[in-house]
Design an enzyme around this catalytic site. Structure first.
Site, short mmCIF file in Angstrom:
data_model
loop_
_atom_site.label_atom_id
_atom_site.label_comp_id
_atom_site.label_asym_id
_atom_site.label_seq_id
_atom_site.Cartn_x
_atom_site.Cartn_y
_atom_site.Cartn_z
CG HIS A 265 23.46 -89.92 1.83
ND1 HIS A 265 23.07 -89.75 0.52
CD2 HIS A 265 23.94 -91.18 1.94
CE1 HIS A 265 23.31 -90.87 -0.14
NE2 HIS A 265 23.84 -91.75 0.69
CG ASP A 316 28.39 -96.73 6.33
OD1 ASP A 316 28.23 -97.94 6.10
OD2 ASP A 316 28.84 -95.93 5.50
N1 ACO Z 1 30.05 -84.80 10.38
C1 ACO Z 1 30.18 -83.48 10.51
N2 ACO Z 1 29.89 -82.60 9.54
C2 ACO Z 1 29.46 -83.11 8.37
C3 ACO Z 1 29.30 -84.47 8.16
C4 ACO Z 1 29.60 -85.33 9.22
N3 ACO Z 1 29.47 -86.64 9.08
N4 ACO Z 1 28.84 -84.68 6.91
C5 ACO Z 1 28.72 -83.49 6.35
N5 ACO Z 1 29.10 -82.54 7.23
C6 ACO Z 1 29.11 -81.11 6.99
C7 ACO Z 1 30.32 -80.69 6.20
O1 ACO Z 1 31.42 -80.42 7.01
C8 ACO Z 1 29.79 -79.47 5.50
O2 ACO Z 1 29.69 -78.46 6.45
P1 ACO Z 1 30.02 -76.92 6.10
O3 ACO Z 1 29.02 -76.57 5.03
O4 ACO Z 1 29.84 -76.23 7.38
O5 ACO Z 1 31.43 -76.94 5.57
C9 ACO Z 1 28.36 -79.87 5.16
O6 ACO Z 1 27.98 -80.79 6.19
C10 ACO Z 1 28.21 -80.53 3.79
O7 ACO Z 1 29.06 -81.70 3.78
P2 ACO Z 1 29.85 -82.25 2.53
O8 ACO Z 1 31.04 -83.00 3.00
O9 ACO Z 1 30.07 -81.16 1.55
O10 ACO Z 1 28.79 -83.26 1.96
P3 ACO Z 1 29.05 -84.25 0.75
O11 ACO Z 1 27.74 -84.41 0.09
O12 ACO Z 1 30.20 -83.83 -0.08
O13 ACO Z 1 29.49 -85.61 1.47
C11 ACO Z 1 29.35 -87.47 2.87
C12 ACO Z 1 28.60 -86.58 1.88
C13 ACO Z 1 30.66 -87.92 2.23
C14 ACO Z 1 28.51 -88.69 3.16
C15 ACO Z 1 29.61 -86.67 4.14
O14 ACO Z 1 28.40 -86.36 4.78
C16 ACO Z 1 30.54 -87.41 5.10
O15 ACO Z 1 31.76 -87.28 4.98
N6 ACO Z 1 29.99 -88.15 6.08
C17 ACO Z 1 30.80 -88.95 6.98
C18 ACO Z 1 31.29 -90.21 6.30
C19 ACO Z 1 30.18 -91.21 6.11
O16 ACO Z 1 29.39 -91.47 7.00
N7 ACO Z 1 30.15 -91.79 4.91
C20 ACO Z 1 29.17 -92.84 4.56
C21 ACO Z 1 28.16 -92.28 3.61
S1 ACO Z 1 26.95 -93.49 3.21
C22 ACO Z 1 27.78 -94.52 2.12
O17 ACO Z 1 28.55 -94.08 1.32
C23 ACO Z 1 27.58 -95.90 2.25
#
Ligand code: ACO
Length: 379
Positions: A265, A316
Site C-alpha cells: 500500500h 483487496d
Molecule cells: N507484490 C510484490 N512486490 C510488491 C508489491 C506486491 N503486491 N507491492 C509493492 N511491492 C514492491 C515493489 O515491487 C517495490 O519493490 P522494489 O523496491 O524492490 O522495487 C516496493 O514494494 C515498493 O512498491 P511500489 O510499487 O513502488 O509501491 P507503490 O506505493 O507505488 O504502489 C501499490 C502501491 C500499487 C498498492 C502496490 O503495492 C501494488 O501494486 N500492489 C498490488 C496491487 C494491489 O493490491 N492493489 C490494491 C491496493 S489497495 C486499493 O487500491 C484498493
C-alpha cells in the site's frame, strides 16, 4: 532568445507520493488507523450500517434515528432502474469486463437524469443519493442480463446489502451473509485521497457534473493496482490451487518481480486496518460455508509475503475470499467496490466544490528544446 525553462527541483515525485493535494475532512489515515469523519473504521464496522455510514460521509455527523429512517426511505425511493435506462442497458454488450459495462451504464444513467446538469448543492445531494441507490442494482443487472435472466425488482424497505443478493439471485439471502456484506460496504466506502477519489476530484474541479466525476472515478478504480486487485486475488488463489503450492508460488512470483495482488500500500506501511477486519470475516465466513481452505491458503500467502518481502495485505486480499464464499461471481468484485465507494466519491466531489480551484499541476520538462520546423519534403 528562448525563455529559460522554469526549475522545479524537488517538486517531482513519481506517483505523487506524500504530496498533499487538498484539505479534506471526510476520511484520514493516521499510522495504521483509518477514520471516517473522526470515527475509526473498527468502530463503524462493528456498530454502523452502510446507509448510516453514507449519511455520515455526506453530512459530517451521525444521523438521529428519525434522520436515518428518512435517509433509508429516500434511498429506497431511488432504488429502481427506469424502463428507459433498462432499455438502453439492454443494448450494451455483456461480453465485456463488468467495470467497462458499469462505466457506460453510469454514463447512460446520467442521460436520463433531468438534474444531470444542475450544479446546486441540493441537486448534487439528490444525485449522490440516486447514484448510491442505483449502483448496486446496476451491478446485479449486469450479471442477470449477461445470463439472459429477467431483472429482479428490489425491495426498497430493505438495505442495499440485502438488495444486492436479492436482485442478484432472486432468492432470500442468509442474514449473516447480508450483515457481513454490509460491513464490507462500510470498509470500502471511503479512503482519503485514493486514486479514484482523486480522479473524481480532478474532474469535479473543472466544474464538470457529478456523473462525469463519478465515471472518472470508476475508470480509475478499474485498474489492477487499485480496485481491480480484489478479483485478481481470487484468480491467483484458484491458479495456485492447492495448499502445498502456495509458498513456492509466492517465492517464484517475488523472485520474478511479479506483483502479488492484494499486498502493499502506498500509505499503510504497518498494515491496512480494513484487511485485519476482513481477515476475521474471511476466517469466520469461509468456515461457516465449508470453504475454509481458501482462508487457509490466503493465510499461508500472507505469512510468506510478510517473511519474504515484509509486505502486508491490503483491503483487496481477504475481501476476495469473503466474496467468493458468498458465491458472488469473481468479475463483479470490483463493481461491488464501486457500489460502495460511490458514497465516498460523492462526498469528495461535494467537498471539492465547497472550496474549489481547478487542479492544474505542472510537468517538469525533459524533452527536446529550441527545434525549428522542417518542411516535410526536407525530412
Ligand atoms: N507484490 C510484490 N512486490 C510488491 C508489491 C506486491 N503486491 N507491492 C509493492 N511491492 C514492491 C515493489 O515491487 C517495490 O519493490 P522494489 O523496491 O524492490 O522495487 C516496493 O514494494 C515498493 O512498491 P511500489 O510499487 O513502488 O509501491 P507503490 O506505493 O507505488 O504502489 C501499490 C502501491 C500499487 C498498492 C502496490 O503495492 C501494488 O501494486 N500492489 C498490488 C496491487 C494491489 O493490491 N492493489 C490494491 C491496493 S489497495 C486499493 O487500491 C484498493
Amino acid at each position: 532568445m528562448a525563455e529559460a525553462l522554469p526549475v522545479y527541483e524537488g517538486a517531482v515525485d513519481k506517483g505523487l507520493e506524500g504530496v498533499v493535494a487538498c484539505t479534506t475532512s471526510i476520511s484520514f489515515i493516521v499510522g495504521a488507523t483509518l477514520n471516517y469523519r473522526g470515527y475509526t473504521i473498527e468502530d463503524l464496522a462493528a456498530n454502523s450500517t452502510f446507509e448510516e455510514t453514507t449519511f455520515l460521509l455526506w453530512n459530517d455527523r451521525l444521523p438521529t434515528k428519525a434522520e436515518l429512517e428518512k435517509f433509508r426511505k429516500d434511498l429506497g425511493a431511488e432504488m429502481s432502474l427506469s424502463p428507459e435506462l433498462v432499455a438502453t442497458l439492454k443494448t450494451l454488450p455483456t461480453n465485456v469486463h463488468p467495470m467497462a459495462w458499469l462505466r457506460s451504464a453510469v454514463s447512460a444513467m446520467a442521460m436520463f437524469d433531468k438534474e444531470a446538469q444542475d450544479m446546486s448543492p441540493e441537486a448534487n445531494l439528490r444525485k449522490s443519493l440516486r447514484m448510491t441507490a442505483k449502483m448496486t442494482l446496476l451491478v446485479t443487472a449486469f450479471d442477470r442480463l449477461r445470463n439472459k435472466k429477467d431483472l429482479v425488482a428490489p425491495k426498497p424497505d430493505k438495505s442495499l446489502a440485502y438488495n444486492f443478493f436479492w436482485t442478484l439471485n432472486g432468492t432470500e439471502p442468509d442474514p449473516e451473509i447480508v450483515k457481513t456484506f454490509d460491513t464490507c460496504l462500510i470498509l470500502h466506502a471511503d479512503h482519503e485521497l485514493n486514486n479514484s477519489a482523486f480522479a473524481a476530484r480532478v474532474t469535479a474541479s473543472s466544474l464538470s457534473d457529478i456523473y462525469s466525476a463519478v465515471v472518472s472515478a470508476i475508470c480509475a478504480l478499474k485498474g489492477p493496482l487499485h480496485g481491480g486487485a480484489n478479483e485478481q486475488v481470487m484468480h491467483m488463489l484458484k491458479e495456485i490451487g492447492t495448499m502445498d503450492k502456495a509458498r513456492p508460488w509466492v517465492e517464484d512470483a517475488l523472485n520474478n518481480k511479479v506483483k502479488v495482488m492484494g499486498f502493499g500500500h502506498r500509505v499503510y506501511k504497518n498494515g491496512d486496518p480494513r484487511a485485519k477486519i476482513l481477515r476475521q470475516m474471511s476466517d469466520r465466513l469461509t468456515a461457516k460455508l465449508g470453504q475454509h481452505h481458501w482462508f487457509e491458503m490466503s493465510d499461508l500467502i500472507d505469512d510468506a509475503m510478510q517473511n519474504k518481502k515484509g509486505l502486508l495485505p491490503n483491503v483487496d486480499f481477504y475481501s476476495a475470499t469473503v466474496y467468493y464464499a458468498m458465491g458472488i461471481p469473481i468479475d463483479i468484485y470490483t463493481p461491488i467496490f464501486a457500489a460502495s465507494r460511490v458514497a465516498g466519491w460523492d462526498a469528495h466531489i461535494m467537498e471539492q466544490w465547497k472550496n474549489n480551484r481547478i487542479y492544474r499541476p505542472r510537468g517538469k520538462w525533459q524533452g527536446k528544446e529550441n527545434l525549428t520546423y522542417t518542411p516535410i519534403e526536407k525530412r
